[in-house]
Design an enzyme around this catalytic site. Structure first.
Site, PDB file in Angstrom:
ATOM      1  N   LEU A 136       0.866  -1.435  -0.085  1.00 17.41           N
ATOM      2  CA  LEU A 136       0.042  -0.095  -0.001  1.00 17.41           C
ATOM      3  C   LEU A 136       0.872   1.245   0.037  1.00 17.41           C
ATOM      4  CD1 LEU A 136      -2.631  -0.903   2.609  1.00 17.41           C
ATOM      5  CD2 LEU A 136      -3.084  -1.180   0.246  1.00 17.41           C
ATOM      6  N   ASP A 137       0.420   2.489  -0.406  1.00 18.27           N
ATOM      7  CA  ASP A 137       1.164   3.585  -0.502  1.00 18.27           C
ATOM      8  C   ASP A 137       1.480   4.086   0.789  1.00 18.27           C
ATOM      9  OD1 ASP A 137       1.297   3.463  -3.350  1.00 18.27           O
ATOM     10  OD2 ASP A 137      -0.563   4.496  -3.585  1.00 18.27           O
ATOM     11  N   LYS A 138       2.571   4.836   1.107  1.00 15.00           N
ATOM     12  CA  LYS A 138       2.733   5.131   2.287  1.00 15.00           C
ATOM     13  C   LYS A 138       1.257   5.929   2.963  1.00 15.00           C
ATOM     14  CE  LYS A 138       5.146   9.180   4.700  1.00 15.00           C
ATOM     15  NZ  LYS A 138       5.935  10.167   4.770  1.00 15.00           N
ATOM     16  N   ARG A 237      -5.672   5.787  -7.572  1.00 15.43           N
ATOM     17  CA  ARG A 237      -5.373   7.166  -7.737  1.00 15.43           C
ATOM     18  C   ARG A 237      -5.052   7.562  -9.150  1.00 15.43           C
ATOM     19  NH1 ARG A 237      -0.159   7.572  -3.908  1.00 15.43           N
ATOM     20  NH2 ARG A 237      -0.367   9.750  -4.414  1.00 15.43           N
TER      21      ARG A 237
END
EC number: 5.4.99.-
Length: 326
Positions: A136-138, A237
């Protein structure tokens, strides 16, 4: 390092097949790339002798596998708290908070999820990427599954590649969507910005499919559910920005802070204070690769995400019908 030793006999049904292909079927706990490396190094032998990966088999040969499981990661363990929602000897499922980087990298050499996992279970150092099979992205919160054995790691990677892991997200986007839909658009690296991904043509991008549906509409925003058919970097996104409904707070694809006309003070405060993409991995479901049990997990919205939705809902209740004019 851990020394492994296995001996087996090639099935007669494998006659005419290649050594590397048959070895992968005989020892499914290990990845094909790892087994291929052991064959080339002579750690996997056929009737006591080194054999090329493409050697055709007759059936009945004796296979001996003797190799060291080298340390795959060198990051240091760190005592970082983990929100573990499920754990057994094969895997664990955790709820990652926003702000926690998954892998060490430039600018984040320590303080990552990998460092935390190595502290929780030092044996993960012997697995590729410390057992992490997806990321997962930060600044995305939510559920992740981590393998604890080589067999589980190999199985989960294969399940993800076959889209047999259900990953469901919740997001808040700009604008008022009138219906759900599907974005089927290849994604590849952005030509002008190495930090970003972009929708590209089929030759330069990889297939990417995101299904989304409406959950709640506000005056100028929409709460949506997203289900991934593929798992490209920044997929949700990029896809939502591509259809002109970027995620609230997205620093790469959102185009900066946008406040709807006539927004309440509470909503202005909430939007200004929400400094990450409004994306949460709320559900993860798959068949346990070792037990065959159907597993499903849910993670509640983080407090900041819940507060944002509350402010949007209150603003809509106070100011009436949908109006997505910014």
């Amino acid at each position: 390092m851990t020394l492994i030793r296995h001996e087996a006999v090639v099935p007669l049904a494998a006659a005419g097949r290649r050594f590397d292909q048959t070895l992968a079927e005989m020892f499914p706990d290990y990845s094909r790339s790892r087994l291929a490396g052991w064959i080339k190094a002579g750690a996997a032998t056929l009737d006591g002798a080194k054999a090329p990966p493409r050697q055709l088999l007759k059936g009945g040969e004796k296979v001996r596998l003797e190799a060291e499981l080298e340390v795959e990661v060198s990051s240091a363990p760190e005592a970082i708290a983990l929100d573990i929602v499920h754990e057994d000897e094969h895997l664990l499922v955790l709820n990652k908070p926003a702000g926690l980087v998954v892998h060490p990298g430039a600018g984040n050499p320590t303080g990552t999820l990998l460092n935390a996992l190595l502290h929780h279970d030092p044996a993960l150092a012997e697995l590729p990427r410390g057992g992490i099979v997806h990321r997962l992205d930060k600044d995305t919160s939510g559920l992740m599954v981590v393998a604890r054995t080589l067999a589980t790691h190999t199985a989960l990677v294969d399940m993800l590649s076959r889209h047999d892991v259900e990953r469901q997200y919740e997001a808040v986007v700009l604008g008022t969507l009138v219906a759900g839909g599907t974005v089927d658009a290849p994604i590849g690296r952005h030509l002008g910005d190495r930090l970003r991904q972009a929708v590209r043509d089929e030759e330069d991008g990889k297939r990417a499919v995101t299904h989304y549906r409406l959950r709640e509409r506000f005056r100028a925003h929409t709460l949506i559910q997203c289900n991934l058919e593929t798992g490209r970097t920044h997929q949700i996104r990029v896809h939502m920005a591509y259809i002109h409904h970027p995620l609230v707070g997205d620093p790469l694809y959102g185009g900066g802070l946008r406040l709807p006309k006539g927004a309440s003070d509470a909503l202005v405060f909430a939007l200004r204070g929400f400094r990450r993409q409004a994306l949460h991995a709320e559900r993860l479901a798959f068949v346990h690769p070792a037990t065959g049990e159907a597993l499903a997990f849910a993670a509640p919205r983080p407090a900041d995400f819940e507060a944002l939705i509350g402010a949007l809902r209150q603003d809509f209740a106070e100011r009436g019908p949908v109006d997505d004019d910014f």
